[in-house]
Design a protein around this motif. Structure first.
Motif, PDB file in Angstrom:
ATOM      1  N   TYR A 202       0.805  -1.274  -0.168  1.00 13.32           N
ATOM      2  CA  TYR A 202      -0.631  -0.111  -0.028  1.00 13.32           C
ATOM      3  C   TYR A 202       0.825   1.351  -0.272  1.00 13.32           C
ATOM      4  CZ  TYR A 202      -3.711  -3.078   0.608  1.00 13.32           C
ATOM      5  OH  TYR A 202      -4.860  -3.896   0.947  1.00 13.32           O
ATOM      6  N   ALA A 207      -2.049   3.063   5.674  1.00 13.44           N
ATOM      7  CA  ALA A 207      -3.073   2.884   4.236  1.00 13.44           C
ATOM      8  C   ALA A 207      -3.007   1.503   4.412  1.00 13.44           C
ATOM      9  CB  ALA A 207      -1.995   3.259   2.765  1.00 13.44           C
ATOM     10  N   LYS A 210      -5.067   0.834   7.151  1.00 15.96           N
ATOM     11  CA  LYS A 210      -6.776   1.336   6.930  1.00 15.96           C
ATOM     12  C   LYS A 210      -7.744   0.310   6.046  1.00 15.96           C
ATOM     13  CE  LYS A 210      -7.846   5.181   9.351  1.00 15.96           C
ATOM     14  NZ  LYS A 210      -9.098   5.032  10.107  1.00 15.96           N
ATOM     15  N   TYR A 218      -6.287   9.584  12.576  1.00 13.55           N
ATOM     16  CA  TYR A 218      -5.361   9.624  12.309  1.00 13.55           C
ATOM     17  C   TYR A 218      -4.344  10.721  12.546  1.00 13.55           C
ATOM     18  CZ  TYR A 218      -7.210   9.018   7.338  1.00 13.55           C
ATOM     19  OH  TYR A 218      -8.096   7.639   5.884  1.00 13.55           O
ATOM     20  N   ASN A 256       4.937  11.364   1.992  1.00 11.88           N
ATOM     21  CA  ASN A 256       3.855  10.587   2.455  1.00 11.88           C
ATOM     22  C   ASN A 256       3.293  11.353   3.672  1.00 11.88           C
ATOM     23  OD1 ASN A 256       2.689   9.198   0.374  1.00 11.88           O
ATOM     24  ND2 ASN A 256       3.819   7.732   0.867  1.00 11.88           N
ATOM     25  N   ASN A 285      -4.746  14.269   1.829  1.00 14.87           N
ATOM     26  CA  ASN A 285      -5.991  13.684   2.366  1.00 14.87           C
ATOM     27  C   ASN A 285      -6.708  14.441   3.652  1.00 14.87           C
ATOM     28  OD1 ASN A 285      -5.473  10.606   1.680  1.00 14.87           O
ATOM     29  ND2 ASN A 285      -3.332  11.625   2.384  1.00 14.87           N
ATOM     30  N   ASN A 302      -8.921   5.407  -5.536  1.00 21.84           N
ATOM     31  CA  ASN A 302      -8.023   5.200  -4.706  1.00 21.84           C
ATOM     32  C   ASN A 302      -8.768   4.093  -3.572  1.00 21.84           C
ATOM     33  OD1 ASN A 302      -5.560   5.005  -3.634  1.00 21.84           O
ATOM     34  ND2 ASN A 302      -5.547   6.287  -2.168  1.00 21.84           N
ATOM     35  N   THR A 330      -7.472   1.215  -0.390  1.00 18.77           N
ATOM     36  CA  THR A 330      -7.827   1.961   1.099  1.00 18.77           C
ATOM     37  C   THR A 330      -7.995   3.316   0.853  1.00 18.77           C
ATOM     38  OG1 THR A 330      -5.902   2.953   2.090  1.00 18.77           O
ATOM     39  CG2 THR A 330      -5.472   2.723   0.674  1.00 18.77           C
ATOM     40  N   ILE A 332      -6.807   5.748   2.466  1.00 22.09           N
ATOM     41  CA  ILE A 332      -5.889   6.668   1.959  1.00 22.09           C
ATOM     42  C   ILE A 332      -4.944   7.221   0.666  1.00 22.09           C
ATOM     43  CG2 ILE A 332      -3.237   7.087   2.974  1.00 22.09           C
ATOM     44  CD1 ILE A 332      -4.356   6.262   5.539  1.00 22.09           C
ATOM     45  N   CYS A 334      -1.585   8.309  -1.735  1.00 22.05           N
ATOM     46  CA  CYS A 334      -0.646   7.986  -1.326  1.00 22.05           C
ATOM     47  C   CYS A 334       0.486   7.770  -2.058  1.00 22.05           C
ATOM     48  CB  CYS A 334      -0.015   7.477   0.049  1.00 22.05           C
ATOM     49  SG  CYS A 334      -0.496   5.471   0.736  1.00 22.05           S
TER      50      CYS A 334
END
Length: 426
Positions: A202, A207, A210, A218, A256, A285, A302, A330, A332, A334
């Motif tokens: 991921y 990520a 999640k 977070y 990230n 995000n 994503n 995920t 997230i 990234c």
């Protein structure tokens, strides 16, 4: 009679005044006064007089002109000043700023040139805001000189701006594993392997967690993982800072990591004033997903649906070993995934074809190459697929990219900028 410079500075003047000959290239008395006040405010009255007195009389008019152009350039483009405007094909903005000062006008920084700011998605209501900073600039077109090969340097942070051997990333990994065990209740003997596997699948362990259904905040994650890091092991890097300041093109961070971690790293390295902006975790995000340009498309790329937690950690690891295994998505955004690059390039207004991307991760670089960026693998000396350049150390940037050095040398040959480029710093 007092010269126009001494008059506005309210200082005594004489036949041997060192300021008088510096202003003779400016036509009107009013403009001479405006220029003197502006330069004196920027460099300080004592600094201005010290600069002038330190060079031979025949060089003083050129030096004053250099100081005026640099003060205007640094006001418009705080990070790289007049040299940066020249290199990026925006010299017309510096010229317009000087003319505005000579007429007594006021200047402000162009928003896209502000240094050190965390980049955020553009507000559509402000998208049409003029980029110019004075009356002349509103009339000028914003074109780029097609000659420079690059107009932006894009940098990862961890293990790129500082070496892997520093040990900071290893400490970060330890904290992630500890978080997985203590906060998420993962089995102690399974957490290390899961940490590595999620990172591979991921891009970040966070990520991956999640994606497989773990629910956590977070900020709590970042606070735990980064809040305990021994940042003191990072030392100031004046060599790389000097290199960055000598490269008069845009420099942007793309990481990230969260913004607080990035700020801590840059602060420890002494590089906090070397970048125009930062694309970070919060940029890609935000709490309000509609703040991201094309947020719906980003979420579709994503994945945004929560997954149920795998019955056991072993189940997930076993699935990951299957060649055709389909991983849960995920929420997230990234690296190394394309949607993260697309958003970063859009938010930072970066042209990938004219950008050099520096990263220690080969996966990030390979995606970047697919997106059209030129790539530099930091911490390695051998080229591989998806890599244009390989640097054992970030300090080797000039040796590996001679075209940048040649451009700098050409710029420093320009007489009226040469003195300022040496004597001032961002």
């Amino acid at each position: 009679m007092s010269c126009n410079g001494c008059r506005v500075l309210r200082k005594g003047c004489s036949e041997n005044c060192i300021l008088r000959p510096c202003l003779q290239w400016i036509d009107s008395p009013e403009s001479q006064g405006h220029a003197t006040v502006f330069v004196a405010k920027f460099f300080g009255r004592a600094g201005l007089m010290s600069f002038i007195s330190s060079v031979p009389p025949n060089q003083r008019p050129s030096l004053f002109q250099s100081l005026l152009f640099e003060a205007c350039g640094r006001t418009v483009k705080p990070v790289n000043g007049a040299v940066g405007l020249l290199w990026t094909g925006n010299w017309h903005l510096c010229q317009a700023a000087v003319q505005t000062v000579l007429r007594g006008g006021a200047l402000r920084s162009i928003p896209e040139f502000l240094g050190g700011a965390v980049l955020t998605p553009p507000d559509l209501d402000e998208a049409s805001e003029a980029e110019a900073t004075c009356s002349d600039m509103f009339k000028l077109s914003h074109h780029q000189d097609p000659n420079p090969k690059y107009d932006c340097l894009l940098f990862d942070v961890d293990d790129t701006l500082y070496p892997l051997k520093s040990g900071l990333s290893a400490e970060c990994t330890k904290n992630i594993i500890e978080y997985m065990i203590n906060k998420l209740g993962m089995e102690e003997d399974k957490a290390p392997e899961m940490c590595v596997q999620l990172y591979k699948d991921y891009g970040t362990t966070m990520a991956g967690l999640k994606a497989i259904g773990y629910d956590f905040d977070y900020d709590d994650y970042h606070s735990f993982v980064h809040g305990q890091l021994p940042y003191e092991i990072l030392k100031p890097d004046p060599i790389f800072k000097k290199i960055l300041q000598s490269l008069p093109i845009r420099k942007v961070i793309f990481s990230n990591a969260n913004k607080e971690h990035i700020a801590n790293v840059l602060g420890r390295l002494g590089l906090e004033d070397c970048f125009e902006g930062v694309v970070c975790f919060e940029t890609l995000n935000p709490l309000n997903k509609t703040d991201i340009p094309d947020a719906k498309a980003a979420l579709e790329l994503n994945g945004s649906k929560s997954s149920t937690i795998r019955s056991t950690v072993t189940d997930f690891i076993n699935d990951s070993c299957e060649t055709n295994a389909e991983f849960p998505k995920t929420p997230i955004v990234c690296k190394p995934f394309e949607d993260a690059f697309e958003l970063a390039l859009k938010i930072a207004k970066i042209n990938p074809q004219r950008t050099l991307f520096f990263d220690d991760s080969i996966r990030n670089l390979q995606t970047a190459k697919l997106m059209g960026l030129h790539t530099v693998w930091v911490g390695h000396s051998n080229l591989t697929k998806g890599v244009d350049y390989a640097l054992e150390s970030i300090h080797n940037i000039k040796e590996a990219l001679p075209e940048l050095c040649e451009a700098i040398e050409k710029i420093e040959d320009i007489h009226f900028l040469e003195k300022v480029a040496i004597e001032t710093s961002a």
